[in-house]
Each structure stands twice: as C-alpha cells, then as structure tokens.
Scaffold this motif. Structure first.
Motif, PDB file in Angstrom:
ATOM      1  N   ASN A 218     101.599  41.033 -59.489  1.00 20.62           N
ATOM      2  CA  ASN A 218     100.361  40.371 -59.988  1.00 20.62           C
ATOM      3  C   ASN A 218      99.072  41.265 -59.839  1.00 20.62           C
ATOM      4  N   PRO A 219      98.020  40.847 -60.878  1.00 15.08           N
ATOM      5  CA  PRO A 219      96.928  41.799 -60.879  1.00 15.08           C
ATOM      6  C   PRO A 219      96.294  42.245 -59.872  1.00 15.08           C
ATOM      7  N   ALA A 220      96.179  41.334 -58.891  1.00 19.16           N
ATOM      8  CA  ALA A 220      95.456  41.515 -57.435  1.00 19.16           C
ATOM      9  C   ALA A 220      96.147  42.654 -56.779  1.00 19.16           C
ATOM     10  N   LEU A 221      97.376  42.104 -56.789  1.00 25.10           N
ATOM     11  CA  LEU A 221      98.170  43.457 -55.852  1.00 25.10           C
ATOM     12  C   LEU A 221      98.130  44.927 -56.655  1.00 25.10           C
ATOM     13  N   VAL A 222      98.132  44.717 -57.981  1.00 23.26           N
ATOM     14  CA  VAL A 222      98.327  45.901 -58.578  1.00 23.26           C
ATOM     15  C   VAL A 222      97.048  46.755 -58.073  1.00 23.26           C
ATOM     16  N   GLU A 223      95.852  46.085 -57.978  1.00 28.89           N
ATOM     17  CA  GLU A 223      94.671  46.826 -57.727  1.00 28.89           C
ATOM     18  C   GLU A 223      94.826  47.421 -56.449  1.00 28.89           C
ATOM     19  N   SER A 224      95.499  46.869 -55.602  1.00 27.70           N
ATOM     20  CA  SER A 224      95.637  47.313 -54.235  1.00 27.70           C
ATOM     21  C   SER A 224      96.493  48.326 -54.124  1.00 27.70           C
ATOM     22  N   ILE A 225      97.675  48.262 -54.730  1.00 25.51           N
ATOM     23  CA  ILE A 225      98.646  49.448 -54.877  1.00 25.51           C
ATOM     24  C   ILE A 225      98.171  50.786 -55.488  1.00 25.51           C
ATOM     25  N   LEU A 226      97.403  50.431 -56.591  1.00 22.43           N
ATOM     26  CA  LEU A 226      96.508  51.780 -56.993  1.00 22.43           C
ATOM     27  C   LEU A 226      95.645  52.321 -56.026  1.00 22.43           C
ATOM     28  N   GLU A 227      95.033  51.639 -55.488  1.00 22.05           N
ATOM     29  CA  GLU A 227      94.085  52.134 -54.345  1.00 22.05           C
ATOM     30  C   GLU A 227      94.845  52.996 -53.364  1.00 22.05           C
ATOM     31  N   HIS A 228      96.049  52.324 -52.906  1.00 27.15           N
ATOM     32  CA  HIS A 228      96.853  53.210 -51.830  1.00 27.15           C
ATOM     33  C   HIS A 228      97.493  54.672 -52.548  1.00 27.15           C
ATOM     34  N   LEU A 229      97.900  54.321 -53.763  1.00 24.16           N
ATOM     35  CA  LEU A 229      98.560  55.708 -54.468  1.00 24.16           C
ATOM     36  C   LEU A 229      97.313  56.565 -54.595  1.00 24.16           C
ATOM     37  N   LEU A 230      96.159  56.288 -54.931  1.00 24.76           N
ATOM     38  CA  LEU A 230      95.053  57.112 -54.937  1.00 24.76           C
ATOM     39  C   LEU A 230      94.750  57.912 -53.550  1.00 24.76           C
ATOM     40  N   LYS A 231      95.010  57.427 -52.537  1.00 26.74           N
ATOM     41  CA  LYS A 231      94.776  57.893 -51.131  1.00 26.74           C
ATOM     42  C   LYS A 231      95.670  58.816 -50.672  1.00 26.74           C
ATOM     43  N   PHE A 232      96.915  58.487 -51.315  1.00 26.94           N
ATOM     44  CA  PHE A 232      98.081  59.318 -50.700  1.00 26.94           C
ATOM     45  C   PHE A 232      97.853  60.799 -50.582  1.00 26.94           C
ATOM     46  N   PRO A 233      97.608  61.490 -51.827  1.00 28.18           N
ATOM     47  CA  PRO A 233      97.253  62.901 -51.792  1.00 28.18           C
ATOM     48  C   PRO A 233      96.338  63.551 -50.683  1.00 28.18           C
ATOM     49  N   ALA A 234      95.492  62.903 -50.253  1.00 25.60           N
ATOM     50  CA  ALA A 234      94.653  63.388 -49.308  1.00 25.60           C
ATOM     51  C   ALA A 234      95.170  63.346 -47.909  1.00 25.60           C
ATOM     52  N   GLU A 235      96.300  62.304 -47.760  1.00 23.98           N
ATOM     53  CA  GLU A 235      96.824  62.265 -46.693  1.00 23.98           C
ATOM     54  C   GLU A 235      98.181  63.293 -46.553  1.00 23.98           C
ATOM     55  N   GLY A 236      98.388  63.981 -47.295  1.00 22.28           N
ATOM     56  CA  GLY A 236      99.496  65.007 -47.376  1.00 22.28           C
ATOM     57  C   GLY A 236     100.804  64.495 -48.446  1.00 22.28           C
ATOM     58  N   MET A 237     100.467  63.344 -49.090  1.00 22.61           N
ATOM     59  CA  MET A 237     101.550  62.831 -49.848  1.00 22.61           C
ATOM     60  C   MET A 237     101.223  62.825 -51.342  1.00 22.61           C
ATOM     61  N   THR A 238     102.079  63.939 -51.972  1.00 23.97           N
ATOM     62  CA  THR A 238     101.832  64.173 -53.499  1.00 23.97           C
ATOM     63  C   THR A 238     102.596  62.993 -53.944  1.00 23.97           C
ATOM     64  N   VAL A 239     102.238  62.315 -55.091  1.00 23.62           N
ATOM     65  CA  VAL A 239     102.812  61.021 -55.998  1.00 23.62           C
ATOM     66  C   VAL A 239     103.465  61.580 -57.273  1.00 23.62           C
ATOM     67  N   LEU A 240     104.553  61.133 -57.343  1.00 25.05           N
ATOM     68  CA  LEU A 240     105.032  61.229 -58.801  1.00 25.05           C
ATOM     69  C   LEU A 240     105.561  59.839 -59.138  1.00 25.05           C
ATOM     70  N   PHE A 241     104.944  59.224 -60.113  1.00 24.11           N
ATOM     71  CA  PHE A 241     105.193  57.907 -60.538  1.00 24.11           C
ATOM     72  C   PHE A 241     105.628  57.423 -61.587  1.00 24.11           C
ATOM     73  N   VAL A 242     106.662  56.517 -62.032  1.00 26.73           N
ATOM     74  CA  VAL A 242     107.021  55.978 -63.277  1.00 26.73           C
ATOM     75  C   VAL A 242     106.090  54.799 -63.575  1.00 26.73           C
ATOM     76  N   GLU A 243     105.527  54.731 -64.902  1.00 26.41           N
ATOM     77  CA  GLU A 243     104.774  53.711 -65.294  1.00 26.41           C
ATOM     78  C   GLU A 243     104.935  53.654 -66.885  1.00 26.41           C
ATOM     79  N   HIS A 244     105.000  52.377 -67.340  1.00 26.16           N
ATOM     80  CA  HIS A 244     104.877  52.073 -68.541  1.00 26.16           C
ATOM     81  C   HIS A 244     103.458  51.609 -69.197  1.00 26.16           C
ATOM     82  N   SER A 245     102.706  51.217 -68.457  1.00 27.94           N
ATOM     83  CA  SER A 245     101.307  50.869 -69.053  1.00 27.94           C
ATOM     84  C   SER A 245     100.610  52.106 -69.240  1.00 27.94           C
ATOM     85  N   MET A 246      99.979  52.406 -70.312  1.00 28.10           N
ATOM     86  CA  MET A 246      99.174  53.543 -70.412  1.00 28.10           C
ATOM     87  C   MET A 246      97.711  53.477 -69.916  1.00 28.10           C
TER      88      MET A 246
END
Ligand SMILES: Nc1ncnc2c1ncn2[C@@H]1O[C@H](COP(=O)(O)OP(=O)(O)OP(=O)(O)O)[C@@H](O)[C@H]1O
Ligand SMILES: [Mg+2]
Length: 288
Positions: A218-246
C-alpha cells in the motif's frame, strides 16, 4: 558512488568505474525459449540500479541464475564484495569476502548469500508458521552456520543473544518490532515485503537483489520501503531492484537496465532509458 555514473555513457554492456557485480555471457533457455541471454552487464557499487523490462523478459530468471536458484546453460559472473553491509556477526566466510573478486558461477545459493549477494522474491517467501523474529534470525543462522555453533560451545549463547538484539534492531528499523512474536503468516502483504527486506539486511549483504519489492504494497508502506532502499548504499549495500512502475524507477534509481527477451536492450540514467525508443517499443509491443 552514484556520482561516478555521471561520466558513464548509456549503452548496453557498458563498463562501470567500480563494479560490484560483473556478468559475462549468462544464458538460460527453457526448451526452445531463451529466457536470459545477457552478453555483458556490470552493476556499479553503492548505486541503486533498477532492472526493468516487460513481463516475461527474464528479470526473475536472471536473479534466480545469479543467486544460484537455477543453473545457467553458459556464462559466468563474479562479485567484488568489498565491505559488508547491515547486521553484526562476522560469518565464517568473512575472510573469503575480503578477496577482491569472487567467482560465483556454479556455487550454491547459500554460499552466494554468505559471499554477500542476497535476494528477495517476487512472491514473498517468509515462513508463515515461524514468528517474525525467527524469520529474521534464520537469516543470521544461515550466516553463522551450525558448524560454527558446535565448535563455539558456550559462546553460542552469547552469539545467539547478539543476533537476537541485532534482529530486533532491524525489525525496529522496518517498523515490525511490535509484531516480533506474531506468526509471519499474520502479516499483511506489505509487511511481508518489509520482513523480507529485514531478513535480507540481517544477512549483511554487500549486494541486494530485490524482485519487485513494491508490488502489492500500500502507498504508505511504499514510501517507507523507498526510504529504506535509498539509505542502503551508504551502509555498504548496493541495490539492484526489479520494478514495473516507471515513476518509482525514476524517483530512486541512479541507473536503469532494461531487458527484453532476456537481453539488455538499454541501460543508462533513468531519464535517458525511459525515453529510449527501444524501451518504449518493448513495452508498447507487449501491450497489444
Ligand atoms: N521454470 C521455468 N520453466 C519454463 N519457462 C520458464 C521458467 N521460468 C521462467 N520461464 C519463462 O522465461 C521467461 C522469463 O520469465 P521471468 O519470470 O524471468 O520474467 P520476468 O521478467 O521476471 O517477468 P515478470 O515481470 O512477469 O515477473 C518467460 O517466458 C517465462 O515464461
Ligand atoms: Mg519476475
């Protein structure tokens, strides 16, 4: 760093300044259908890279192959793990991951996870009859291994306690701490996606492969997941993710790779790939 991608030209197979993953000639056919045929692909360290492509273009199959859940017909791939992200407890393979380059071809999925590449699934794989906390702890046990628990004897309890507090910290971070004792089966679809992320982070990956982490959320959790993803690289975690919504892809990716019929047809900065005629055609072609 994402900054480093600014000077990279957007074309399929282009070399990256500091790749964490290099894929070479990886091919997989099911009967007569070529599901994956990736000539060359590099993923830049500390970036958020989106893997896009129409339904059936081979995104999940590529993840399966890279993570040892399926076997390639041909090809090889290697990671350059560097430092590890997330979690706390150094695993027995920590020494190995200090090596500059690790060849992953032909390795088992659990080995690949220990070496730093961890994936989540398009359809979540949490174990519904285990508690939320135990689901996360399982990721840590995979890392430490039963073998180590036997040889450590009474130190095992200490490690177990440390893992528990690390798991609780991670659950806290993903907003699931209040549900730690619930069966994972009691979680909503979106919360299961968060639980999968929590489990993945507990394994201390240097590269996270996320298969549609936002689907059905749901949209509220989408926001939260996006925030997590954006923080990962600075913590040493590179992210490769599959997504359909452009829209999602455009808002968080440093780089976008587009597959069609198993091959990379375009890669580059989001705005460049989104307007690439080959990419537009690939999507329109499928909608007929
Ligand atoms: N185990 C399998 N046996 C036979 N064919 C398969 C198998 N797994 C995948 N395929 C086929 O391989 C192709 C690629 O599928 P894949 O699931 O990788 O696509 P995808 O890009 O992840 O699609 P979606 O966006 O719908 O998740 C499809 O044509 C699919 O039907
Ligand atoms: Mg898929």
């Amino acid at each position: 760093m994402a900054e480093a991608l600014k000077s990279v030209p957007g074309r399929p197979g282009v070399a990256k300044p500091s790749p964490i993953l290099v894929v070479e000639g990886v091919r997989r056919a099911f009967g007569g259908l070529v599901a994956v045929d990736v000539e060359h692909l590099e993923i830049q360290r500390s970036s958020v890279t989106a893997l896009i492509g129409p339904n059936g273009s081979g995104k999940t199959t590529l993840f399966n192959l890279l993570c040892g859940f399926d076997s390639v017909d041909e090809g090889e791939w290697r990671i350059f793990p560097g430092s590890r992200g997330g979690g706390v407890q150094p695993g027995p393979e920590a020494e190995e991951s200090k090596l500059g380059e690790v060849r992953l071809t032909g390795r088992q999925s659990y080995e690949i996870a220990r070496l730093g590449m961890v994936r989540t699934f398009q359809l979540t794989k949490s174990l519904s009859l285990l508690s939320v906390l135990d689901n996360v702890l399982l990721a840590a046990k995979d890392q430490v291994g039963e073998r180590l628990s036997r040889s450590l004897g009474r130190r095992w309890r200490e490690i177990d306690e440390r893992n528990r507090s690390a798991a609780m910290e991670i659950l806290e971070r993903f907003g699931l701490a209040h549900m730690s004792d619930e069966y994972a089966g009691a979680l909503s679809g979106g919360q299961r996606k968060l639980l999968e992320l929590a489990r993945a982070v507990m394994a201390r990956p240097s590269l996270l492969l996320l298969d549609e982490p936002l689907a059905g959320v749901n949209p509220a959790l989408v926001e939260s997941i996006l925030e997590h993803l954006l923080k990962f690289p600075a913590e040493g975690m590179t992210v490769l993710f599959v997504e359909h919504s452009m829209d999602m892809v455009m808002s968080i990716s440093d780089w976008v790779v587009c597959l069609e019929e198993g091959s990379v047809i375009a890669e580059g900065p989001p705005e460049v790939v989104a307007s690439d005629p080959l990419v537009v055609d690939a999507y329109l072609g499928r909608e007929e």
